[in-house]
Design a protein around this motif. Sequence first.
Motif, PDB file in Angstrom:
ATOM      1  N   THR A  75      -8.347  15.622  -9.296  1.00 58.35           N
ATOM      2  CA  THR A  75      -7.047  16.289  -9.122  1.00 58.35           C
ATOM      3  C   THR A  75      -6.056  15.835 -10.182  1.00 58.35           C
ATOM      4  O   THR A  75      -5.292  16.637 -10.732  1.00 58.35           O
ATOM      5  CB  THR A  75      -6.480  15.995  -7.713  1.00 58.35           C
ATOM      6  OG1 THR A  75      -7.431  16.411  -6.736  1.00 58.35           O
ATOM      7  CG2 THR A  75      -5.172  16.735  -7.477  1.00 58.35           C
ATOM      8  N   GLN A 113      -7.165   2.876  -7.729  1.00 63.05           N
ATOM      9  CA  GLN A 113      -8.202   2.852  -6.693  1.00 63.05           C
ATOM     10  C   GLN A 113      -9.149   1.663  -6.907  1.00 63.05           C
ATOM     11  O   GLN A 113      -9.533   0.968  -5.958  1.00 63.05           O
ATOM     12  CB  GLN A 113      -8.989   4.163  -6.725  1.00 63.05           C
ATOM     13  CG  GLN A 113      -8.213   5.375  -6.199  1.00 63.05           C
ATOM     14  CD  GLN A 113      -9.015   6.655  -6.303  1.00 63.05           C
ATOM     15  OE1 GLN A 113      -9.827   6.818  -7.226  1.00 63.05           O
ATOM     16  NE2 GLN A 113      -8.756   7.581  -5.388  1.00 63.05           N
ATOM     17  N   GLU A 146      -1.801   2.039   0.030  1.00 62.43           N
ATOM     18  CA  GLU A 146      -2.701   2.700   0.962  1.00 62.43           C
ATOM     19  C   GLU A 146      -2.273   4.134   1.305  1.00 62.43           C
ATOM     20  O   GLU A 146      -3.127   5.031   1.379  1.00 62.43           O
ATOM     21  CB  GLU A 146      -2.821   1.864   2.239  1.00 62.43           C
ATOM     22  CG  GLU A 146      -3.758   0.667   2.093  1.00 62.43           C
ATOM     23  CD  GLU A 146      -3.879  -0.132   3.367  1.00 62.43           C
ATOM     24  OE1 GLU A 146      -3.197   0.207   4.360  1.00 62.43           O
ATOM     25  OE2 GLU A 146      -4.669  -1.101   3.377  1.00 62.43           O
ATOM     26  N   PRO A 147      -0.959   4.462   1.550  1.00 61.09           N
ATOM     27  CA  PRO A 147      -0.597   5.854   1.847  1.00 61.09           C
ATOM     28  C   PRO A 147      -1.013   6.805   0.728  1.00 61.09           C
ATOM     29  O   PRO A 147      -1.432   7.930   0.992  1.00 61.09           O
ATOM     30  CB  PRO A 147       0.906   5.796   2.009  1.00 61.09           C
ATOM     31  CG  PRO A 147       1.208   4.407   2.405  1.00 61.09           C
ATOM     32  CD  PRO A 147       0.214   3.564   1.649  1.00 61.09           C
ATOM     33  N   TYR A 148      -0.897   6.342  -0.508  1.00 58.84           N
ATOM     34  CA  TYR A 148      -1.284   7.193  -1.627  1.00 58.84           C
ATOM     35  C   TYR A 148      -2.806   7.296  -1.731  1.00 58.84           C
ATOM     36  O   TYR A 148      -3.346   8.368  -2.025  1.00 58.84           O
ATOM     37  CB  TYR A 148      -0.701   6.648  -2.929  1.00 58.84           C
ATOM     38  CG  TYR A 148       0.816   6.556  -2.918  1.00 58.84           C
ATOM     39  CD1 TYR A 148       1.583   7.697  -3.205  1.00 58.84           C
ATOM     40  CD2 TYR A 148       1.475   5.369  -2.621  1.00 58.84           C
ATOM     41  CE1 TYR A 148       2.983   7.629  -3.163  1.00 58.84           C
ATOM     42  CE2 TYR A 148       2.855   5.297  -2.590  1.00 58.84           C
ATOM     43  CZ  TYR A 148       3.604   6.429  -2.879  1.00 58.84           C
ATOM     44  OH  TYR A 148       4.975   6.365  -2.849  1.00 58.84           O
ATOM     45  N   ASP A 204      -4.881   7.169   0.567  1.00 60.23           N
ATOM     46  CA  ASP A 204      -5.436   7.944   1.662  1.00 60.23           C
ATOM     47  C   ASP A 204      -5.233   9.457   1.471  1.00 60.23           C
ATOM     48  O   ASP A 204      -5.785  10.269   2.231  1.00 60.23           O
ATOM     49  CB  ASP A 204      -4.814   7.514   2.999  1.00 60.23           C
ATOM     50  CG  ASP A 204      -5.209   6.098   3.385  1.00 60.23           C
ATOM     51  OD1 ASP A 204      -6.282   5.634   2.861  1.00 60.23           O
ATOM     52  OD2 ASP A 204      -4.514   5.444   4.180  1.00 60.23           O
ATOM     53  N   MET A 205      -4.376   9.829   0.535  1.00 59.85           N
ATOM     54  CA  MET A 205      -4.141  11.263   0.318  1.00 59.85           C
ATOM     55  C   MET A 205      -5.389  11.920  -0.238  1.00 59.85           C
ATOM     56  O   MET A 205      -6.124  11.327  -1.042  1.00 59.85           O
ATOM     57  CB  MET A 205      -2.965  11.472  -0.640  1.00 59.85           C
ATOM     58  CG  MET A 205      -1.626  11.044  -0.062  1.00 59.85           C
ATOM     59  SD  MET A 205      -0.286  11.294  -1.268  1.00 59.85           S
ATOM     60  CE  MET A 205       1.116  10.705  -0.335  1.00 59.85           C
ATOM     61  N   GLU A 206      -5.640  13.192   0.192  1.00 57.43           N
ATOM     62  CA  GLU A 206      -6.827  13.883  -0.217  1.00 57.43           C
ATOM     63  C   GLU A 206      -6.822  14.216  -1.704  1.00 57.43           C
ATOM     64  O   GLU A 206      -7.879  14.256  -2.353  1.00 57.43           O
ATOM     65  CB  GLU A 206      -6.963  15.187   0.585  1.00 57.43           C
ATOM     66  CG  GLU A 206      -7.214  14.960   2.072  1.00 57.43           C
ATOM     67  CD  GLU A 206      -7.363  16.256   2.829  1.00 57.43           C
ATOM     68  OE1 GLU A 206      -7.252  17.329   2.189  1.00 57.43           O
ATOM     69  OE2 GLU A 206      -7.609  16.200   4.033  1.00 57.43           O
ATOM     70  N   ASP A 207      -5.650  14.471  -2.257  1.00 58.21           N
ATOM     71  CA  ASP A 207      -5.599  14.875  -3.654  1.00 58.21           C
ATOM     72  C   ASP A 207      -5.359  13.698  -4.604  1.00 58.21           C
ATOM     73  O   ASP A 207      -5.127  13.881  -5.798  1.00 58.21           O
ATOM     74  CB  ASP A 207      -4.498  15.916  -3.866  1.00 58.21           C
ATOM     75  CG  ASP A 207      -3.128  15.400  -3.420  1.00 58.21           C
ATOM     76  OD1 ASP A 207      -3.111  14.294  -2.797  1.00 58.21           O
ATOM     77  OD2 ASP A 207      -2.119  16.053  -3.702  1.00 58.21           O
ATOM     78  N   TYR A 208      -5.429  12.441  -4.054  1.00 58.41           N
ATOM     79  CA  TYR A 208      -5.245  11.267  -4.924  1.00 58.41           C
ATOM     80  C   TYR A 208      -6.629  10.853  -5.397  1.00 58.41           C
ATOM     81  O   TYR A 208      -7.267   9.929  -4.864  1.00 58.41           O
ATOM     82  CB  TYR A 208      -4.550  10.144  -4.157  1.00 58.41           C
ATOM     83  CG  TYR A 208      -4.045   9.027  -5.050  1.00 58.41           C
ATOM     84  CD1 TYR A 208      -2.800   9.159  -5.684  1.00 58.41           C
ATOM     85  CD2 TYR A 208      -4.800   7.886  -5.274  1.00 58.41           C
ATOM     86  CE1 TYR A 208      -2.340   8.165  -6.498  1.00 58.41           C
ATOM     87  CE2 TYR A 208      -4.336   6.888  -6.097  1.00 58.41           C
ATOM     88  CZ  TYR A 208      -3.105   7.015  -6.719  1.00 58.41           C
ATOM     89  OH  TYR A 208      -2.661   5.989  -7.551  1.00 58.41           O
ATOM     90  N   ASN A 209      -7.070  11.547  -6.395  1.00 57.76           N
ATOM     91  CA  ASN A 209      -8.387  11.235  -6.957  1.00 57.76           C
ATOM     92  C   ASN A 209      -8.387  11.647  -8.422  1.00 57.76           C
ATOM     93  O   ASN A 209      -7.452  12.326  -8.911  1.00 57.76           O
ATOM     94  CB  ASN A 209      -9.495  11.938  -6.182  1.00 57.76           C
ATOM     95  CG  ASN A 209      -9.271  13.429  -6.030  1.00 57.76           C
ATOM     96  OD1 ASN A 209      -9.184  14.157  -7.035  1.00 57.76           O
ATOM     97  ND2 ASN A 209      -9.116  13.914  -4.797  1.00 57.76           N
ATOM     98  N   CYS A 269      -4.790   6.765 -12.038  1.00 59.23           N
ATOM     99  CA  CYS A 269      -5.159   7.009 -10.640  1.00 59.23           C
ATOM    100  C   CYS A 269      -6.462   6.284 -10.310  1.00 59.23           C
ATOM    101  O   CYS A 269      -6.573   5.603  -9.286  1.00 59.23           O
ATOM    102  CB  CYS A 269      -5.291   8.538 -10.430  1.00 59.23           C
ATOM    103  SG  CYS A 269      -5.872   8.965  -8.754  1.00 59.23           S
TER     104      CYS A 269
END
Length: 255
Positions: A23, A39, A11-13, A15-20, A35
Amino acid sequence: SITGETVELLEPYLDMEDYNLETAKKVCGNVAGLCSWTQAMAYFYGINKEVLPLKANLALQEGRLAAAQMELNNAQIQLDEKQMELDQVQAMYDTAMKEKQALLDDAEACRRKMNNATALIEGLGGEKLRWTASSKNFQNQIINLVGNVLLATGFLSYSGPFNQEYRNLLLQLWKKEMDNNKIPYSNDLNLTGMLVDNATVSEWNLQGLPNDDLSIQNGIIVTKASRYPLLIDPQGQGKTWIKNKEKNNGLQVNS
């Protein structure tokens, strides 16, 4: 094999904005799919967490449905058997009712016949006296037939020229002579009724013959005697009657 603990660690990862995916493609395109896959696995775990109880419940309900369907099939088989028995009993009942109705109809017909027979017997019982009297009267007629015919033939042969009074006198003299010779006859003999019926007399009256006894006797002599009649007819009543009576028989009249 993913567990809730793994999802919590992710979850911490996540929730990161650039974890998509976009990016990740910029940083390292070769592992960008990893990645997206992590998800998807987390999302799958959340959905599957809700779906698994539903699947378990579905399996349970399907089991219950199968059991209920089996019970329904068994009940339907029993129902079909009972329906078959009911149809057989209903057919027997209908046959029995038809037989009952036929018996009732026969009984009613028999009752009507009995009532009619009873009424007929009662009516015949009332007729017994009349038949007995008629039988006795017929027997008397047979005994008196010879004398009655003798009086009738004498009337036709000899009483034509005379008036009513002398005709009655001749009849009395003949009866006295028959008494002396023990020839039976009817004391209440009605020569007019013996020699002609009422319908013929009524037809004669319509044709113009007067309705008195002398005229009717003259009509009998004219129609029954074997010799040709000679009418002394000052009033023309006999002439009128004969014309009307023989009109349809081609009567020719010389004026």
